[in-house]
Design a protein around this motif. Structure first.
Motif, PDB file in Angstrom:
ATOM      1  N   ARG A  52       0.844  -1.188   0.000  1.00 33.37           N
ATOM      2  CA  ARG A  52       0.000   0.000   0.000  1.00 33.37           C
ATOM      3  C   ARG A  52       0.888   1.250   0.000  1.00 33.37           C
ATOM      4  N   PRO A  53       0.754   2.114  -1.001  1.00 34.60           N
ATOM      5  CA  PRO A  53       1.591   3.317  -1.068  1.00 34.60           C
ATOM      6  C   PRO A  53       1.375   4.253   0.116  1.00 34.60           C
ATOM      7  N   ASN A  54       2.472   4.909   0.518  1.00 32.62           N
ATOM      8  CA  ASN A  54       2.401   5.905   1.584  1.00 32.62           C
ATOM      9  C   ASN A  54       3.319   7.065   1.226  1.00 32.62           C
ATOM     10  N   ASN A  55       3.440   8.012   2.107  1.00 33.97           N
ATOM     11  CA  ASN A  55       4.258   9.197   1.860  1.00 33.97           C
ATOM     12  C   ASN A  55       5.579   9.177   2.621  1.00 33.97           C
ATOM     13  N   HIS A  56       5.947   8.045   3.180  1.00 33.53           N
ATOM     14  CA  HIS A  56       7.149   7.934   3.998  1.00 33.53           C
ATOM     15  C   HIS A  56       8.304   7.412   3.146  1.00 33.53           C
ATOM     16  N   VAL A  57       9.046   8.321   2.542  1.00 30.90           N
ATOM     17  CA  VAL A  57      10.160   7.956   1.680  1.00 30.90           C
ATOM     18  C   VAL A  57      11.408   7.787   2.549  1.00 30.90           C
ATOM     19  N   PRO A  58      11.914   6.566   2.662  1.00 28.58           N
ATOM     20  CA  PRO A  58      13.119   6.358   3.472  1.00 28.58           C
ATOM     21  C   PRO A  58      14.321   7.053   2.828  1.00 28.58           C
ATOM     22  N   LEU A  59      15.080   7.785   3.621  1.00 27.55           N
ATOM     23  CA  LEU A  59      16.269   8.459   3.101  1.00 27.55           C
ATOM     24  C   LEU A  59      17.250   7.462   2.498  1.00 27.55           C
ATOM     25  N   ALA A  60      17.262   6.243   3.022  1.00 25.16           N
ATOM     26  CA  ALA A  60      18.168   5.214   2.512  1.00 25.16           C
ATOM     27  C   ALA A  60      17.856   4.860   1.056  1.00 25.16           C
ATOM     28  N   ASP A  61      16.641   5.136   0.606  1.00 24.41           N
ATOM     29  CA  ASP A  61      16.246   4.843  -0.772  1.00 24.41           C
ATOM     30  C   ASP A  61      16.716   5.920  -1.754  1.00 24.41           C
ATOM     31  N   LEU A  62      17.207   7.034  -1.237  1.00 19.02           N
ATOM     32  CA  LEU A  62      17.601   8.146  -2.096  1.00 19.02           C
ATOM     33  C   LEU A  62      19.098   8.114  -2.386  1.00 19.02           C
ATOM     34  N   SER A  63      19.448   8.566  -3.573  1.00 24.43           N
ATOM     35  CA  SER A  63      20.869   8.696  -3.912  1.00 24.43           C
ATOM     36  C   SER A  63      21.449   9.897  -3.156  1.00 24.43           C
TER      37      SER A  63
END
Length: 75
Positions: A52-63
């Motif tokens: 289920r999509p949410n708005n919590h983007v983990p910083l670890a997923d970002l370059s």
């Protein structure tokens, strides 16, 4: 007291009226666009994974570059 409801339109309207500069408005629009794109990409990835999509983007997923841009966007 602005007529516009959309955040992008409101920022543009504020630049015309003067409470913020055109440059300030453009910077905020860019930041909003960048944050929205990160969030949307995260939500698409979650949906593809069957979560289920949410708005919590983990910083670890970002370059590293995305983290720098995000830091600048919040400044």
């Amino acid at each position: 007291g602005l007529a516009a409801v959309n955040t992008f339109e409101r920022l543009e309207e504020l630049a015309v009226l003067g409470p913020i500069s055109r440059r300030g408005s453009a910077d905020l629009l860019d930041a909003l666009d960048f944050i929205g794109a990160l969030r949307l990409r995260h939500q698409v990835r979650m949906a593809r994974e069957g979560r289920r999509p949410n708005n919590h983007v983990p910083l670890a997923d970002l370059s590293g570059e995305e983290r720098r841009h995000l830091r600048a966007a919040f400044k």
